[in-house]
Design a protein around this motif. Structure first.
Motif, mmCIF file in Angstrom:
data_model
loop_
_atom_site.group_PDB
_atom_site.id
_atom_site.type_symbol
_atom_site.label_atom_id
_atom_site.label_comp_id
_atom_site.label_asym_id
_atom_site.label_seq_id
_atom_site.Cartn_x
_atom_site.Cartn_y
_atom_site.Cartn_z
ATOM 1 N N ASP A 293 0.790 -1.111 0.079
ATOM 2 C CA ASP A 293 -0.105 0.087 -0.045
ATOM 3 C C ASP A 293 0.933 1.189 -0.110
ATOM 4 O O ASP A 293 2.162 1.154 0.226
ATOM 5 C CB ASP A 293 -0.914 0.005 1.324
ATOM 6 C CG ASP A 293 -1.752 -1.199 1.415
ATOM 7 O OD1 ASP A 293 -2.394 -1.723 0.255
ATOM 8 O OD2 ASP A 293 -1.671 -2.009 2.307
ATOM 9 N N ALA A 329 -8.825 5.420 3.402
ATOM 10 C CA ALA A 329 -7.742 4.562 2.391
ATOM 11 C C ALA A 329 -7.518 3.166 3.037
ATOM 12 O O ALA A 329 -7.075 2.217 2.430
ATOM 13 C CB ALA A 329 -6.445 5.454 2.691
ATOM 14 N N ASN A 330 -7.665 2.843 4.274
ATOM 15 C CA ASN A 330 -7.434 1.757 5.022
ATOM 16 C C ASN A 330 -8.500 0.573 4.362
ATOM 17 O O ASN A 330 -8.253 -0.560 4.431
ATOM 18 C CB ASN A 330 -7.769 1.663 6.511
ATOM 19 C CG ASN A 330 -6.490 2.509 7.090
ATOM 20 O OD1 ASN A 330 -5.258 2.215 7.106
ATOM 21 N ND2 ASN A 330 -7.055 3.331 7.978
ATOM 22 N N ALA A 331 -9.473 1.011 3.897
ATOM 23 C CA ALA A 331 -10.572 -0.029 3.342
ATOM 24 C C ALA A 331 -10.102 -0.841 2.182
ATOM 25 O O ALA A 331 -10.503 -1.776 1.853
ATOM 26 C CB ALA A 331 -12.007 0.755 3.251
ATOM 27 N N ASP A 332 -9.167 -0.261 1.414
ATOM 28 C CA ASP A 332 -8.769 -0.673 0.272
ATOM 29 C C ASP A 332 -7.368 -1.402 0.255
ATOM 30 O O ASP A 332 -6.686 -1.662 -0.706
ATOM 31 C CB ASP A 332 -8.763 0.320 -1.125
ATOM 32 C CG ASP A 332 -10.147 0.744 -1.288
ATOM 33 O OD1 ASP A 332 -11.254 -0.131 -1.221
ATOM 34 O OD2 ASP A 332 -10.317 2.125 -1.363
ATOM 35 N N HIS A 333 -6.772 -1.483 1.638
ATOM 36 C CA HIS A 333 -5.545 -1.806 1.655
ATOM 37 C C HIS A 333 -5.464 -3.400 1.567
ATOM 38 O O HIS A 333 -6.157 -4.116 1.875
ATOM 39 C CB HIS A 333 -4.914 -1.642 2.960
ATOM 40 C CG HIS A 333 -4.536 -0.194 3.197
ATOM 41 N ND1 HIS A 333 -3.958 0.351 4.329
ATOM 42 C CD2 HIS A 333 -4.308 0.793 2.287
ATOM 43 C CE1 HIS A 333 -3.580 1.731 4.099
ATOM 44 N NE2 HIS A 333 -3.815 1.815 2.760
ATOM 45 N N GLY A 334 -4.105 -3.627 0.823
ATOM 46 C CA GLY A 334 -3.778 -5.121 0.765
ATOM 47 C C GLY A 334 -2.959 -5.906 1.853
ATOM 48 O O GLY A 334 -3.106 -7.035 2.143
ATOM 49 N N ASP A 346 -6.183 9.262 6.886
ATOM 50 C CA ASP A 346 -7.188 8.356 6.136
ATOM 51 C C ASP A 346 -7.754 8.797 5.027
ATOM 52 O O ASP A 346 -8.042 8.357 3.905
ATOM 53 C CB ASP A 346 -7.778 7.500 7.005
ATOM 54 C CG ASP A 346 -7.145 6.580 8.061
ATOM 55 O OD1 ASP A 346 -6.397 5.948 7.884
ATOM 56 O OD2 ASP A 346 -7.790 7.096 9.359
ATOM 57 N N THR A 347 -8.390 10.224 5.225
ATOM 58 C CA THR A 347 -9.182 10.759 4.333
ATOM 59 C C THR A 347 -8.860 12.416 4.336
ATOM 60 O O THR A 347 -9.584 13.101 5.154
ATOM 61 C CB THR A 347 -10.826 10.654 4.558
ATOM 62 O OG1 THR A 347 -10.889 9.139 4.578
ATOM 63 C CG2 THR A 347 -11.661 10.987 3.366
#
Length: 405
Positions: A293, A329-334, A346-347
C-alpha cells in the motif's frame, strides 16, 4: 561524526542486566533474558519518535527542561519496551550530540509515570543531509535556497536526524557512513535526470544518511544498518521521491550482496564495497515503504524483505488491527493491518502503513517480535492514541535476538 559515551558508566552493569518495569505493571513488554548459556538475548528496536521541531535549537530547548510532555511520553514508551539497542528516527541533530545526552539524562534516566528508568552508556550520531544547503536550484524555482534545495529536504541542517542508543559497546572506529554517496554512482539507478538536469550528477543518494554501526554483543559483532529514506510522496510526474526512496532502500540490498553488486558503494572515508557475507546485521529504521500500500515505487521494500540474507519476522499488534477500522484509505489496503507500524491520515492520506522495520540477518536466532500498539482502553494506549498523537504517528518496533555470548 560525533559519537557520545555517557558519563554514567557506573550504571552500565545494571543496564546490561535489563532494567524493566515493576512486576505490577502488567502491560510491560516481556523482558528478555539477557544471558542464557552460550547466548545473549538482545532486544533491538526502531522508533520514529517524531522528535523534530520547526526551527534549529527548539528540540534542545525542550530537552533541557526535562518536562516536555511529548518527550516524556516517548521516553515512557522506551522504558516500557526496554530495548538494548535502539534507533531513533526524526531526532533533530546538533553539532556535538548534546541532544542525545539530554534525552538520556533528563528523560530516559528519570522514571516517567512510575516506570523504571533505562540507561544507555553508549550512543552514536553523525551528520545527515536534511537541511544542508546544496547550493543548487534543485526544484527549478530559480532560487538555490530553501528546504527543497537542500541535499535532503529540511528547514535546517540536522532536522529529522538519527541517534543510536545502546547498552552494548559501539565500535566507533569501525563505523561506516554514506552521507555523501552520489545517487548517479548507483548502477541502473532510478535518478530522474531530465528533472534535475545539469545537477543530476551531483545529487546525494541518502536523504538523511545510511550508517553501518557495529555493536559488540558478547563475543559477536552485530552491524546496525540504520537509515530513514525519503517519503515516496510530495512528488510531481517525475516521481523523484518515489525513485529516491526505492534507491535508498536498494543501497542496503546491494550492501548485503558481496562482490560485483556492492563494489560501487563507497563510504564517506573512501572505502569501497559492502558487508562481508560472514557478518551479522540488523536493518533498522523508518523506510517509508509498505510492501503493498501507499505511494512506494513497486517492489521497493521487497528488495530487503526478500533478500537472501534477511529474515522478516513480521512484527504485529492488535492495536494496528483496531486502528485500521478507521476506514478511509484503509478499506482498500492489501497489507494485513496487524503488520502496520504507522497511523497516517485516512481521508485524505495513505492510511495506516507498514513502514518501520527491524530486519535481522538469517544467521541470527529469533526469539520474538512485536509492534508496540496497544488496543484502545488497554494500558499504554494513552501513549499511542489517535491524532493529535501524544508521542508519534509511528510505533516502536522490536525484535528479540539471540547472539553468541
Amino acid at each position: 561524526m560525533s559519537p557520545s559515551i555517557s558519563r554514567r558508566r557506573a550504571l552500565a552493569a545494571a543496564a546490561a542486566a535489563g532494567l524493566g518495569l515493576p512486576a505490577a505493571a502488567s502491560h510491560a513488554a516481556p523482558q528478555p533474558s539477557r544471558r542464557g548459556g552460550q547466548f545473549d538475548q538482545v532486544r533491538v528496536a526502531t522508533y520514529n519518535a517524531s522528535l523534530n521541531r520547526a526551527k534549529a535549537g527548539e528540540l534542545l530547548r525542550d530537552l533541557q527542561t526535562g518536562k516536555d510532555a511529548q518527550i516524556r511520553a516517548v521516553a515512557e514508551v522506551i522504558q516500557i519496551n526496554n530495548p538494548d539497542i535502539l534507533l531513533l528516527n526524526e531526532f533533530d541533530a546538533d553539532e556535538d550530540g548534546a541532544g542525545a545526552d539530554l534525552f538520556r539524562s533528563k528523560y530516559l534516566e528519570v522514571g516517567q509515570n512510575g516506570r523504571t528508568p533505562v540507561f544507555y552508556p553508549y550512543s552514536f550520531t553523525a551528520p545527515v543531509n536534511t537541511g544542508v544547503p546544496s547550493g543548487l536550484d534543485l526544484n527549478g524555482d530559480g532560487i538555490a535556497d530553501g528546504p527543497d534545495d537542500a541535499w535532503g529536504y529540511g528547514e535546517f541542517p540536522g532536522q529529522y536526524g538519527m541517534v543510536i542508543l545502546s547498552r552494548h559497546p559501539i565500535l566507533t572506529e569501525q563505523v561506516r557512513t554514506f552521507q555523501k554517496l552520489r545517487w548517479a554512482d548507483m548502477p541502473s539507478n532510478l535518478l530522474p535526470t531530465e528533472y534535475y538536469g545539469e545537477h543530476a550528477a551531483d545529487l546525494r543518494l541518502s536523504s538523511k544518511s545510511h550508517w553501518d554501526v557495529p555493536v559488540q554483543v558478547g563475543s559477536s559483532t552485530v552491524h546496525v544498518l540504520a537509515a530513514h529514506p525519503t517519503p515516496p510522496s510530495f512528488d510531481g510526474p517525475e516521481k523523484r521521491n518515489q525513485r529516491r526512496n526505492n534507491d535508498e532502500i536498494r543501497l542496503w540490498a546491494d550492501y548485503l550482496s558481496p562482490g560485483r553488486r556492492s563494489q560501487w558503494i563507497v563510504d564517506d572515508a573512501g572505502t569501497y564495497g559492502g558487508l562481508a557475507a560472514r557478518e551479522n546485521f540488523v536493518i533498522l529504521g523508518d523506510y517509508n515503504s509498505d510492501p503493498v500500500d501507499g505511494d512506494s515505487w513497486p517492489g521497493a521494500i521487497d528488495q530487503l524483505l526478500t533478500h537472501p540474507r534477511v529474515r522478516d519476522t513480521k512484527p504485529h499488534s492488535a492495536g494496528a488491527v483496531e486502528a485500521a477500522e478507521q476506514g478511509g484509505a484503509n478499506a482498500d489496503h492489501g497489507t494485513d493491518p496487524q503488520y502496520d507500524t504507522a497511523d497516517f491520515g485516512d481521508t485524505p492520506g495513505p492510511g495506516n502503513l507498514r513502514v518501520d522495520y527491524v530486519l535481522p540477518a538469517k544467521s541470527l536466532q529469533i526469539v520474538s517480535s512485536a509492534v508496540y500498539w496497544p488496543e484502545s482502553g488497554q494500558p499504554g494506549s494513552e501513549l499511542t492514541g489517535t491524532h493529535p498523537f501524544p508521542t508519534s504517528d509511528h510505533r516502536l518496533v522490536r525484535v528479540d535476538l539471540q547472539v553468541r555470548a
